[in-house]
Design an enzyme around this catalytic site. Structure first.
Site, PDB file in Angstrom:
ATOM      1  N   SER A   1      -4.506  24.034   6.757  1.00  0.00           N
ATOM      2  CA  SER A   1      -3.496  23.890   8.045  1.00  0.00           C
ATOM      3  C   SER A   1      -4.461  25.036   9.042  1.00  0.00           C
ATOM      4  O   SER A   1      -4.699  25.751   8.394  1.00  0.00           O
ATOM      5  CB  SER A   1      -2.755  23.826   7.844  1.00  0.00           C
ATOM      6  OG  SER A   1      -1.457  22.703   7.093  1.00  0.00           O
TER       7      SER A   1
HETATM    8  N1  SAH Z   1      -0.983  24.414   2.413  1.00  0.00           N
HETATM    9  C1  SAH Z   1      -2.310  23.239   2.014  1.00  0.00           C
HETATM   10  C2  SAH Z   1      -2.879  21.904   2.938  1.00  0.00           C
HETATM   11  C3  SAH Z   1      -3.115  20.632   2.186  1.00  0.00           C
HETATM   12  S1  SAH Z   1      -3.039  19.288   3.155  1.00  0.00           S
HETATM   13  C4  SAH Z   1      -3.319  24.106   2.501  1.00  0.00           C
HETATM   14  O1  SAH Z   1      -3.166  25.460   2.635  1.00  0.00           O
HETATM   15  O2  SAH Z   1      -4.135  23.607   1.705  1.00  0.00           O
HETATM   16  C5  SAH Z   1      -1.824  18.748   2.546  1.00  0.00           C
HETATM   17  C6  SAH Z   1      -1.973  18.440   0.732  1.00  0.00           C
HETATM   18  O3  SAH Z   1      -0.322  17.422   0.484  1.00  0.00           O
HETATM   19  C7  SAH Z   1      -2.785  17.927   0.342  1.00  0.00           C
HETATM   20  O4  SAH Z   1      -2.955  18.122  -0.660  1.00  0.00           O
HETATM   21  C8  SAH Z   1      -1.706  16.634  -0.357  1.00  0.00           C
HETATM   22  O5  SAH Z   1      -2.882  15.871  -1.567  1.00  0.00           O
HETATM   23  C9  SAH Z   1      -0.622  16.853  -0.817  1.00  0.00           C
HETATM   24  N2  SAH Z   1       0.301  15.797  -0.383  1.00  0.00           N
HETATM   25  C10 SAH Z   1       0.530  15.154   0.104  1.00  0.00           C
HETATM   26  N3  SAH Z   1       1.759  14.115  -0.544  1.00  0.00           N
HETATM   27  C11 SAH Z   1       2.194  14.252  -1.290  1.00  0.00           C
HETATM   28  C12 SAH Z   1       2.592  14.250  -2.089  1.00  0.00           C
HETATM   29  N4  SAH Z   1       4.562  13.152  -1.890  1.00  0.00           N
HETATM   30  N5  SAH Z   1       3.324  15.244  -3.564  1.00  0.00           N
HETATM   31  C13 SAH Z   1       2.617  16.103  -3.165  1.00  0.00           C
HETATM   32  N6  SAH Z   1       1.727  16.485  -2.789  1.00  0.00           N
HETATM   33  C14 SAH Z   1       1.426  16.121  -1.977  1.00  0.00           C
END
Ligand code: SAH
Length: 220
Positions: free
Chosen positions: A69
């Protein structure tokens, strides 16, 4: 290593300080949150090829079709989660991703429980946080729909992928007075929401429009 922890040129402390000034202009006012972003080398959370863009206010790819993000969103969600508290004891994070948001939380919370469905992303995140000597994070590779009930309830839950509606299991894992910050919506339209658990139910607030990757089921 070209972009060490310290950083040079576009990854230097000066570049990071410019990012902090921008966040203040954008309305981030919690000094603890600003300090956590100031102390955290964002460039080590992405591929070397993208490191020079790490302090711009943009989201960037982190592999497996996921994105880190933009700094403003990380700061805003963290500020909303903390509210008027100086520090929280236990926070659940859904979506470890590259670990940047996790690293920010780890400085403001006694213990962070971080759940990610893609094991390879979480593994890399773990290595980065351990290189930064961050030791108060526990990780689990499972579907975040279920939260992490064994360690709950949590004073804060931060979700960084967008489901179409609020997962019920997560609501149950909030303490009374606890706060969940979560994007809700689809690929076209999402709203950041803050949900507070009260004595007799939940109170929701709709905040700004956002764009996150989808909240998916299962693990890989
Ligand atoms: N805060 C993170 C954002 C990553 S994007 C950063 O700074 O990098 C969002 C993440 O949520 C992805 O890695 C994706 O795989 C994860 N995600 C999506 N659905 C999910 C679920 N049901 N359970 C766990 N993780 C999930």
């Amino acid at each position: 290593m070209m972009h060490g922890l310290q950083g040079i040129g576009m990854t230097s402390l000066r570049t990071r300080e410019r990012m902090i000034c921008r966040l203040i202009e954008q309305g981030i006012s919690n000094d603890n949150v600003l300090n956590a972003l100031r102390n955290t080398p964002r460039h080590i959370f992405m591929d070397e090829a993208l490191a020079s863009r790490a302090y711009e206010d943009i989201s960037l790819p982190i592999g497996c079709h996921q994105t880190i993000s933009q700094p403003y969103i990380v700061a805003k969600m963290t500020e909303l989660l903390l509210g008027s508290a100086q520090r929280l004891t236990k926070v659940l994070e859904i979506g470890t991703g590259c670990g940047y948001q996790t690293a920010i939380l780890s400085q403001l919370v006694d213990r962070v429980y971080s759940v990610e469905r893609i094991v390879s992303l979480q593994q890399k995140a773990k290595e980065r946080l351990s290189a930064l000597n961050i030791k108060n994070v526990m990780y689990s590779n499972h579907d975040g729909h279920f939260g992490w009930p064994e360690h709950g309830p949590y004073e804060g839950i931060l979700v960084s992928a967008a489901p179409p509606e609020i997962p019920k299991m997560l609501l149950k894992q909030l303490t009374v007075g606890g706060v969940m910050v979560i994007p809700i919506g689809n690929a076209n339209k999402q709203q950041l929401q803050r949900i507070t658990r009260t004595q007799n139910g939940y109170r929701g607030e709709e905040l700004e429009s956002v764009m996150f990757v989808p909240f998916l089921s299962g693990t890989t």
